[in-house]
Every structure is written in structure tokens, then in C-alpha cells.
Design an enzyme around this catalytic site. Structure first.
Site, PDB file in Angstrom:
ATOM      1  CG  ASP A  91     -11.958  11.706 -18.080  1.00 47.02           C
ATOM      2  OD1 ASP A  91     -11.327  10.947 -18.699  1.00 47.02           O
ATOM      3  OD2 ASP A  91     -12.757  11.417 -17.273  1.00 47.02           O
ATOM      4  NE  ARG A 111      -2.577   0.956   3.546  1.00 43.68           N
ATOM      5  CZ  ARG A 111      -2.077   1.615   4.456  1.00 43.68           C
ATOM      6  NH1 ARG A 111      -2.062   2.830   4.166  1.00 43.68           N
ATOM      7  NH2 ARG A 111      -1.531   1.419   5.726  1.00 43.68           N
ATOM      8  CE  LYS A 165     -15.484   3.482 -18.647  1.00 49.30           C
ATOM      9  NZ  LYS A 165     -15.023   3.638 -17.293  1.00 49.30           N
ATOM     10  CE1 TYR A 206     -19.123   7.604 -15.448  1.00 53.12           C
ATOM     11  CE2 TYR A 206     -17.490   8.458 -14.068  1.00 53.12           C
ATOM     12  CZ  TYR A 206     -18.404   7.621 -14.488  1.00 53.12           C
ATOM     13  OH  TYR A 206     -18.366   6.335 -13.608  1.00 53.12           O
TER      14      TYR A 206
END
Length: 373
Positions: free
Chosen positions: A170, A47, A195, A99
């Protein structure tokens, strides 16, 4: 990780980047599902310190975008990390076509008093240039979702801005192959790796790329503190999917242009939105800014929402599903999505895949005509 000449073309970089160079190492970085590592070699806890699998994705995307990348558990996790950089009381400017996940996050933060939100039309270049001088976060999405408006990113990103202003783009619809926002002067480029990078509808991941070294460290710190880390197998799939991005994009863009042209002459279609068509309102900007027009088409049917829903139910090769950027074509009525009710009720968003274009057209045209009966 491998080191490569900066002179490699993007198609070669996609194949060569994010690999190990040690003799005897696997050719592809494998999924490494480790949470912790033996102390003493610079990596102790995943992490905090990442894993080689995450870093493979970051090298591939960062090199394409011309900066340093940070991988996240999803596109929304990447977006949330960007908003996490804002000071209390920040001013945020969003596009009017955006979006719904970004809109929802921004509005929720405004309701809690974390920042204020202003909306601007993406075609208002002067308004965006002025926003750069006063806002803390200028959030751009180009082409936009789902109206496919193309912003004049070079003009906006070159505008004077106040110290500390983040200009974020974006870049999911365009991909790094069609557009590099950092080259225009953007602070950040964000992509949902779910995507086009993954390309097979089988993972969730997000990537943020920047040339600002401090911001890169801050984004990694946000990932560490929120735990928004990509899964080992998801990162592996994203790196593997990226290898064929150039081929998939080339085929799907060819299909999209052909379908957009055919739809524009269909008697039951009233409006086709695709940046590659001369009839698109921002076609001239798209020709100047984009290297390719993308694989997404939005079109309005002549009729009502019931008719549009029937079209979606009638397709078979094209899948009635959300999301985009994969090898298979998908289609949905966007106004049926929560937060998108303001859109035209018959607007269908079609993500064009790599199937045979004549098969796609037969499926789409047949679905429209059957629904009209």
C-alpha cells in the site's frame, strides 16, 4: 493517449501523461459518462472495456509506478480486487499496524474460511522475508497508518518467494513520488486515489499497478465481474488532481517537517511520530528507502482522550475530519475510529496540507493550549 519518453521526470510526467494526441481533440480527456459504445472499434461496454477517462488515470499512475495500472471505484475496491486473486485456504500476512479497512476485510474473509491471517511487526524484516517463502499474500503498508513505521521494502521484496506469492505494498502514504514499490520487486503497488492523487477531498477512487501482465488482466477481470468501476467524473477529477501532485506534495512535506519539529518541543505533547525526525524508530530506513518523508504526522498528547477530543474540536484552520492527502489539513483522534481502539487514546493523526505553516502552527498550538485550560 499520449506517448512520452521514458526519460521524463515524474513532475513532467504528471502534467503530460493521460492526454489525447489526435489533432482537434480536447487537451484534457473529458469525463465520459458512457456505459456503451458503437461496436466495431474495440470498445463496446464500459464495465468490460473501460473508458478513456479511466485510462487517463491509469496511464498517469502506471507510468509513475513503472507498470500497468487498473483503476477502481475506491481504494477499498482496489484492495478487495487484490484479495480476490487468492486461492481458497490462502495464507495472508498483514502488518500489526495497518489501515483498518484492510484489517476488516482480511478478518472477515478469515471468519468465512477463505484464508488465514497472520500479523507481523513491520520492523521484523527477517520475519517478512520468511513470510515471502510461505504466504500467498504478503501485504505491506509503508509508511504505516497511523504509526508511520517504514518497512525495509528493498530487503523484503527481494526475498525468495514461493511461486504465485503476491507481495503487495500500500503506497498511499508515500505516493509514487516518494517510493516505487515495483522497483524494489513488489508484485503490486496499491494507492487510494481518494487521497494524494485526487488531492481535494472530492472523489473516491483506487489504483493497482503491476508489471505482471497476467495479474493485470486478472485485476481488470475482477473489476469487470464485481462492477467496481470508477465513476466518470471521479476519474476526471483524479486525473486533474494528479497534475499538481508534485507541487502539493513538496509544499505539504515542508509544512509537515516544520510542524513535526515544533510539536516535538511542545510541553503538552509526549510523542511525535514522523519519519523525517531523527527520533523516529525507523528514521534510518526512511532515509534510505523514501525520497521524501510524507505529509502525515501522528502525535500523542499528555492527558486523556477527553483532552485529545477537545483539541480536535478547537482547531479551525485545520479541519476535524478523517482521510488525508488533500490541500487542506485534517486531524482526528484515531482510537475513536472503529477498529483502531488499540491505539494510544491521545494519538492524533494530522494530515498536513498546503496552508501557510505559521498559520497552521498558530491554529494547532492554540487548540492544544485552549483545551488544557
Amino acid at each position: 493517449m499520449a506517448r512520452h519518453s521514458q526519460h521524463l521526470k515524474p513532475e513532467s510526467w504528471l502534467v503530460a501523461a493521460g492526454r489525447t494526441i489526435e489533432a482537434g481533440a480536447p487537451l484534457n480527456v473529458p469525463p465520459i459518462p458512457a456505459s456503451n459504445f458503437l461496436i466495431g472499434q474495440g470498445r463496446s461496454y464500459a464495465r468490460n472495456d473501460a473508458t478513456p477517462t479511466w485510462e487517463a488515470v491509469e496511464e498517469i499512475v502506471g507510468g509513475l509506478e513503472g507498470g500497468r495500472a487498473v483503476a477502481f471505484a475506491s481504494g477499498m475496491a482496489a484492495i478487495a480486487a487484490v484479495f480476490d486473486q487468492l486461492p481458497a485456504g490462502a495464507q495472508v500476512v498483514l502488518p500489526d499496524d495497518c489501515y483498518q479497512g484492510v484489517t476488516g476485510l482480511a478478518m472477515a474473509g478469515e471468519a468465512r474460511g477463505r484464508w488465514s491471517v497472520r500479523r507481523l511487526a513491520l520492523t521484523d524484516t527477517e520475519g517478512w522475508q520468511q513470510a515471502c517463502a510461505v504466504a500467498d499474500l504478503v501485504w505491506l503498508e509503508s509508511p504505516s497508518n497511523p504509526l508511520l513505521v517504514v518497512a525495509d521494502l528493498p530487503a523484503i521484496c527481494a526475498a525468495p518467494r514461493k511461486p504465485g506469492t503476491i507481495v503487495a505494498v500500500d503506497n498511499t502514504f508515500a505516493t509514487s513520488l516518494n517510493q516505487q514499490p515495483l522497483e524494489f520487486g513488489a508484485t503490486l503497488s496499491i494507492q487510494s486515489a481518494t487521497k494524494f492523487i485526487g488531492g481535494h477531498s472530492d472523489l473516491l477512487a483506487g489504483v493497482v499497478t503491476t508489471r505482471d501482465e497476467q495479474l493485470w488482466h486478472d485485476l481488470r477481470r475482477s473489476r469487470e465481474l464485481t462492477g467496481a468501476t470508477p465513476g466518470a467524473f471521479e476519474a476526471f477529477l483524479a486525473a486533474r488532481g494528479a497534475r499538481t501532485l508534485a507541487l502539493r506534495l513538496e509544499r505539504a512535506q515542508h509544512n509537515a517537517m516544520e510542524l513535526a519539529q515544533r510539536l516535538s518541543h511542545h510541553p503538552l505533547v509526549s510523542c511525535v511520530r514522523y519519519p523525517g525526525l531523527p527520533t523516529h524508530p525507523t528514521h534510518a530506513i526512511a532515509c534510505r528507502v523514501l525520497k521524501g518523508f510524507g505529509t502525515i504526522i501522528s502525535f500523542d498528547l499528555r492527558g486523556d482522550a477527553t483532552f485529545a477530543d477537545a483539541v480536535c474540536r478547537n482547531v479551525s484552520l485545520i479541519r476535524h475530519a478523517t482521510s488525508l492527502g488533500a490541500v487542506e489539513s485534517t486531524m482526528e483522534r484515531r482510537a475513536a475510529i472503529a477498529g483502531q481502539e488499540h491505539l494510544p487514546p491521545t494519538l492524533l493523526r494530522l494530515s498536513v496540507g498546503i496552508e501557510d505553516v505559521d498559520d497552521l502552527w498558530a491554529d494547532l498550538d492554540g487548540a492544544i493550549r485552549r483545551a488544557a485550560q
